[in-house]
Design an enzyme around this catalytic site. Sequence first.
Site, PDB file in Angstrom:
ATOM      1  N   SER A  12     -24.240  -1.288 -36.276  1.00  0.00           N
ATOM      2  CA  SER A  12     -25.391  -1.863 -35.584  1.00  0.00           C
ATOM      3  C   SER A  12     -25.671  -1.144 -34.268  1.00  0.00           C
ATOM      4  O   SER A  12     -26.696  -1.402 -33.627  1.00  0.00           O
ATOM      5  CB  SER A  12     -25.178  -3.358 -35.328  1.00  0.00           C
ATOM      6  N   ASP A  61     -16.603 -10.125 -39.537  1.00  0.00           N
ATOM      7  CA  ASP A  61     -15.533  -9.966 -38.555  1.00  0.00           C
ATOM      8  C   ASP A  61     -14.377  -9.272 -39.262  1.00  0.00           C
ATOM      9  O   ASP A  61     -13.582  -9.914 -39.949  1.00  0.00           O
ATOM     10  CB  ASP A  61     -15.104 -11.329 -38.016  1.00  0.00           C
ATOM     11  N   TYR A 153      -5.862   1.919 -26.220  1.00  0.00           N
ATOM     12  CA  TYR A 153      -6.912   2.559 -27.027  1.00  0.00           C
ATOM     13  C   TYR A 153      -6.364   3.828 -27.670  1.00  0.00           C
ATOM     14  O   TYR A 153      -6.564   4.072 -28.867  1.00  0.00           O
ATOM     15  CB  TYR A 153      -8.111   2.886 -26.145  1.00  0.00           C
ATOM     16  N   ALA A 155      -3.296   4.517 -28.380  1.00  0.00           N
ATOM     17  CA  ALA A 155      -2.321   4.157 -29.408  1.00  0.00           C
ATOM     18  C   ALA A 155      -3.002   3.761 -30.712  1.00  0.00           C
ATOM     19  O   ALA A 155      -2.567   4.146 -31.805  1.00  0.00           O
ATOM     20  CB  ALA A 155      -1.429   3.026 -28.911  1.00  0.00           C
ATOM     21  N   ILE A 190     -21.713   1.934 -25.482  1.00  0.00           N
ATOM     22  CA  ILE A 190     -20.430   1.447 -24.988  1.00  0.00           C
ATOM     23  C   ILE A 190     -20.038   2.082 -23.656  1.00  0.00           C
ATOM     24  O   ILE A 190     -19.246   1.535 -22.893  1.00  0.00           O
ATOM     25  CB  ILE A 190     -19.333   1.675 -26.061  1.00  0.00           C
TER      26      ILE A 190
END
Length: 263
Positions: A12, A61, A153, A155, A190
Amino acid sequence: MKDKVALVTGSSSGIGREVAGALAAQGARVAVVASSERAKAEAVVNEIEAAGGIARPFVADISSANGATALVREVEAELGPIDLLVNSAGVYFPTPAGEVTEDAFDRMVAINLKGSFFTLNAVAPGMKARSAGRIVNIASVAGIAPNPEYSLYAATKAGIIALTRAIALELAPYGINVNAIAPGNTETPINADIRTAPEFAAQRARIDAITPSRRLFTPPAEIAAAIVFLLSDAARGMYGSVMVVDEGKSVGAPLRKFSMPTA
């Protein structure tokens, strides 16, 4: 890609949105997935259909195994067996040592790693039965050359790379290609604040210092084009590969000079 069914999680917005549009332009029938708001998926579907493509909106989800499995079943019921999977859903936020809550840990791991695994887990049986399929997991250059304060993040993305290599070995005998792409800093919603806000000027300067190409953020369309290649017959001989598209960041890592904190 003509008439192939493509499931793109996290489509999205960001890289996933670009991938969905690029695959539809190649003739694929695309499942566009939003995490919570169906309207976001519908907006992408409307764009694809306006350009002459075929797409359907879904909400899922995938941070739970049941959610990922239910998504795959729903897509297959509406569009048919899944030929192409792009695991693009993910979250990105700092996790400085000593400041991370268990809830933040669980969210990062559940979406970035668990979600990718169980979506792949749900499509694998059908692909094995048909002896065909293409899967691309979205890793990150952070899984190769991590940044301070983003250890969790890094990892999860290193885990995606390991998952890709291991699953590729397992599924290759069935004619299924599993590969990954490791983007660097990419121009997506983001990181809009990092790219534009005055308070992130120091972080932009740091990114500039470690980016050999001098282009700080790669356009998402270029990442999407690389993913489409990995899903195509041109990449038929690639199994467990990690394609790095990072403006040279990881190559230049040994040459960096960081100012280290003093005791």
